[in-house]
Design an enzyme around this catalytic site. Structure first.
Site, PDB file in Angstrom:
ATOM      1  N   LYS A  50       0.801  -1.129  -0.099  1.00  0.00           N
ATOM      2  CA  LYS A  50      -0.275   0.014  -0.081  1.00  0.00           C
ATOM      3  C   LYS A  50       0.824   0.989   0.190  1.00  0.00           C
ATOM      4  CE  LYS A  50      -3.953  -2.544   2.249  1.00  0.00           C
ATOM      5  NZ  LYS A  50      -4.662  -2.808   3.276  1.00  0.00           N
ATOM      6  N   GLN A  94      -4.137  -1.232   9.402  1.00  0.00           N
ATOM      7  CA  GLN A  94      -4.298  -2.658   9.071  1.00  0.00           C
ATOM      8  C   GLN A  94      -5.034  -3.598   9.962  1.00  0.00           C
ATOM      9  OE1 GLN A  94      -3.610  -3.289   5.841  1.00  0.00           O
ATOM     10  NE2 GLN A  94      -3.828  -5.519   6.024  1.00  0.00           N
ATOM     11  N   ASP A 117     -10.456   3.894   4.688  1.00  0.00           N
ATOM     12  CA  ASP A 117     -11.091   2.471   4.799  1.00  0.00           C
ATOM     13  C   ASP A 117     -12.544   2.337   4.896  1.00  0.00           C
ATOM     14  OD1 ASP A 117      -9.328   0.260   4.542  1.00  0.00           O
ATOM     15  OD2 ASP A 117      -9.017  -0.043   6.900  1.00  0.00           O
TER      16      ASP A 117
END
Ligand code: GUN
Length: 288
Positions: A50, A94, A117
């Site tokens: 990412k 994450q 997210d």
């Protein structure tokens, strides 16, 4: 006839190219911070990927690596500091987090305007109301893949296997927003196989290799495989496999995503798109 293989890498590159093009015209580069707690090897690979992609499209990218025993207070302090920094537009923590950390509390700490997210309750709520907010990356990627082969989903029957906050629930909400009739199957669903056979669009987000067999699939259906499970091959090498028995499914479906090379690249591309959106919204807000 065998199914069309939906090329996630190619579609992801188109999204990344658009993002990179937009960044050139901005007064400052969008900033993305990726936070990882713990030493899960797969998560390390994902967060490095990412951050690398973010730099490739011209973003400012930061990786915050925290030990597996980081306390909730320490992690909340890291998020709070990122919330307060103007040059950071997107924050991604994450998942999965180490078991001692409360995922919902951590997600709630991210500034909703930087929640690239789409997992903050505000963004999840906006999505369920069909209102504008930041949308989780994997579901957003799934929709782009589906719409690349079926642009109009009105009235089609979509079946989603899995009901996680990160994929199953948001992808169902997005399909509903596109006027599909949505059935959500999960671990307690009776006769998932029967339900799947009625699906024009089938999304599997379970993480169980080979769950979806060829005879679960309606002829010509669109099959999106979100599963990514690392399995050891007879030769000892590790391989990433999806939920769908691909060799069987490809003979029945109309279109299907491969694993790898389907949903995975789209997830990262959609993270970049979300970060660009967040940066633009924050810039517009600052200018107002
Ligand atoms: N772990 C696996 N996929 C994801 C994702 O899309 N976002 C976060 N935060 N963690 C993940």
């Amino acid at each position: 006839m065998t199914a069309e293989i939906i090329d996630g890498k190619k579609l992801a590159q188109l999204v990344l190219d658009e993002v990179a093009k937009a960044v050139v015209d901005m007064s400052r580069p969008p900033g993305l911070a990726v936070v990882l707690a713990g030493d899960d090897p797969a998560s390390h690979v994902y967060v490095n990927g990412k951050a690398k992609r973010a730099k490739e499209v011209g973003f400012h990218a930061e990786l915050k690596l925290l030990p597996a025993d980081v306390s909730e207070v320490e992690l909340l302090a890291v998020i709070d500091a990122l919330n307060g920094r103007d040059e950071i537009d997107g924050i991604l923590v994450q998942l999965p987090l180490p078991a001692h950390l409360n995922t919902l509390r951590i997600m709630a700490a991210v500034d909703p305007s930087k929640d690239v997210d789409g997992l903050h309750a505000l963004n999840a709520g906006l999505l369920s109301q069909g209102a504008e907010g930041l949308i989780p990356c994997t579901p957003l990627g799934c929709m782009k893949l589906i719409k690349s082969v079926v642009p109009d989903l009105t009235g089609s029957h979509a079946v989603v296997i899995g009901s996680s906050n990160i994929v199953g629930k948001p992808v169902a909400a997005l399909l509903l927003a596109e006027q599909a009739t949505v059935t959500q199957a999960h671990i307690h669903t009776r006769d998932t196989q029967f339900i799947c056979r009625g699906a024009d669009i089938l999304v599997s987000a379970v993480g169980k290799p080979g769950l979806v067999r060829g005879d679960w699939i309606k002829p010509r259906a669109v099959v999106i495989d979100v599963g990514t499970t690392r399995v050891r091959q007879p030769d000892g090498k590790m391989r990433t496999v999806g939920d769908v028995a691909f060799d069987e499914a490809v003979e029945v479906a109309g279109a299907i995503t491969p694993v790898p090379g389907g949903v995975g690249p789209m997830t990262i591309a959609c993270l970049m798109e979300n970060t660009l959106r967040a940066a633009r919204a924050r810039n517009a807000h600052a200018a107002a």
